[in-house]
Design a protein around this motif. Structure first.
Motif, PDB file in Angstrom:
ATOM      1  N   GLU A 172      36.016  40.096  29.790  1.00 20.60           N
ATOM      2  CA  GLU A 172      34.775  39.078  30.080  1.00 20.60           C
ATOM      3  C   GLU A 172      33.969  39.699  31.275  1.00 20.60           C
ATOM      4  OE1 GLU A 172      36.746  35.535  31.059  1.00 20.60           O
ATOM      5  OE2 GLU A 172      37.035  34.978  29.297  1.00 20.60           O
ATOM      6  N   ASP A 209      31.492  38.265  34.096  1.00 18.18           N
ATOM      7  CA  ASP A 209      32.164  37.340  35.157  1.00 18.18           C
ATOM      8  C   ASP A 209      32.845  38.087  36.166  1.00 18.18           C
ATOM      9  OD1 ASP A 209      33.217  35.193  36.639  1.00 18.18           O
ATOM     10  OD2 ASP A 209      34.248  34.349  34.968  1.00 18.18           O
ATOM     11  N   SER A 249      36.348  36.685  36.686  1.00 14.32           N
ATOM     12  CA  SER A 249      37.471  36.558  35.539  1.00 14.32           C
ATOM     13  C   SER A 249      38.486  37.168  35.517  1.00 14.32           C
ATOM     14  CB  SER A 249      36.852  36.870  34.237  1.00 14.32           C
ATOM     15  OG  SER A 249      37.810  37.041  33.069  1.00 14.32           O
TER      16      SER A 249
END
Length: 447
Positions: A151, A154, A157
């Motif tokens: 991810e 992000d 994350s």
């Protein structure tokens, strides 16, 4: 032989697929090939092997580049292979043949780089260029894995990627869990910063150089969201006299190692690329999308459309050759026009209320091909409008070079452009890898 996987292939990555005798190590699942590097000569041969690994037909020698065009919506699967139809639909299953192969490619590159770095230390070998190159390739392998399987947009994350900084065997590999996205970026950035200190600037576009490491780090910083440093590194590359925009966009494909190239993966007849085999058969396995990609360029009279041929049935991609027997088309991994677009986006992100500097950089690229059609500041009302223009420009400028999917994901347009669920903006970890690791490697949410 055991099933080929990350846990298996990283043990044998150090064979490097090289023709050099020093690297011709017999393959067997019980053989350790750590003796392949014994001195400076074999060390340099091993580094050459890293370039060979990038040439894999499921890496920069073919499918990695085309997968991003397919999933990104500017390419169509026009052949008969299920693996490409899945990518074209942007609904990639956990059993995808492409992701299984490319996972192996990226981690083979990482582990091969780790072996080189380990041998440099253990044997006390003094070769700054080899060490810098190995760090560059380890960063590239990790980065390519992160932006496909993690991810990556992000920073908070937990779903980054397995990070490996030591040469490991299959038993150890199965114990490596996923790092967070932040820690994944931290290792990639650290490797590239060290590579920059070790490498020299070089006008040879077929070898990793300090300029190539700076350009890759600029790209990494952009993806990471560190826009100030992305702008700084992109500016350093733009100001480097080793690079200059070609007067004609298509020169970079017609002239090997042109001024605009920063790092170009060179293919010879003996190690030919797999790109034209996929793009130039009749019908091709993969073609350019007509209505959303080729037609707008063609209607604008954009010379960037000249490397595509509309047969009336499909749009052929001619960037790498026009015949399926053309094997020498180089893969352009880093080029100067991308750095202008990196800096353009970084400037817009840093100051979305004053887009003039960002649009100036974007027009440097755009007006080379469309000198009478610059983007006007008065046409861009806000950052969202800028993103629309930027995505179109990046699509035309970097098409079929391995960027489109990542662009629409990080600019948060994947779900709206493709009509997919949000979780599909990240490829799934191959289920095979999860099974072999006995669940140590966790699957991405939603799969």
């Amino acid at each position: 032989m055991k099933k080929i996987s990350f846990c298996f292939i990283i043990l044998f990555a150090i064979t490097f697929y090289s023709c050099d005798e020093v690297l011709e190590v017999e393959l067997d699942d019980e053989i350790r090939s750590t003796q392949a590097i014994t001195d400076i000569i074999s060390l340099k041969s091993a580094v050459t092997g890293l370039y060979d690994m990038l040439q894999s037909g499921t890496y920069y020698g073919g499918e990695f580049i085309l997968a991003q065009a397919l999933t990104g919506g500017i390419a169509d699967a026009t052949g008969f292979r299920e693996r490409y139809a899945q990518l074209d639909n942007a609904r990639v299953p956990t059993s995808s043949a492409y992701t299984e192969s490319n996972w192996v490619d990226t981690y083979a590159l990482v582990n091969a780089s780790n072996l080189i770095l380990e041998k440099i230390d253990v044997l006390g070998l003094e070769d700054l260029d080899s060490k810098g190159s190995a760090l560059f390739f380890r960063a590239l392998g990790h980065f390519d894995a992160l932006r496909q399987f993690g991810e990556f947009t992000d920073s908070n994350s937990e779903f980054g990627i397995p990070i490996s900084t030591s040469f490991v065997d299959s038993k150890t590999a199965s114990t490596i869990s996923r790092s967070t996205v932040a820690l994944s970026y931290q290792q990639i950035v650290s490797d590239l910063k060290e590579a920059i200190t070790l490498l020299n600037y070089d006008s040879d576009k077929f070898l990793v150089s300090k300029g190539a490491a700076e350009a890759l780090l600029a790209r990494v910083y952009l993806y990471q969201g560190n826009y100030a440093l992305a702008e700084q590194l992109a500016t350093s590359v733009i100001n480097n006299s080793d690079y200059d925009l070609n007067s004609d966009y298509n020169d970079i494909y017609d002239e090997e190692g042109s001024l605009e190239a920063i790092f170009e993966l060179q293919f010879l007849e003996t190690d030919g690329n797999n790109l034209t085999a996929l793009l130039s058969t009749s019908p091709p396995e993969i073609s350019a999308n007509f209505s959303d990609f080729f037609q707008p360029m063609d209607e604008d009279g954009d010379p960037r459309s000249f490397k595509f041929y509309d047969s009336g049935n499909v749009v052929y991609v001619d960037k790498y050759g026009t015949l399926d027997s053309d094997l020498k088309g180089n893969a352009v991994i880093l080029k100067l026009s991308e750095m202008y677009l990196v800096r353009s986006e970084a400037r817009a992100r840093r100051n979305p209320t004053n887009l003039s500097p960002a649009i100036e950089d974007l027009n440097t690229v755009r007006t080379r091909s469309l000198p009478t059609q610059p983007i006007l500041v008065t046409d861009i009302n806000n950052f969202d409008a800028f993103v629309d223009v930027l995505l179109e420009e990046r699509s035309r400028e970097l098409a079929f070079e391995g960027h489109r999917w990542f662009d629409i994901v990080r600019l948060q347009r994947a779900t709206t452009i493709l009509g997919i669920e949000a979780f599909r903006a990240v490829y799934p970890i191959p289920q095979r890898e999860i099974a072999i690791s006995n669940g140590v490697i966790a699957q991405n949410p939603g799969y």
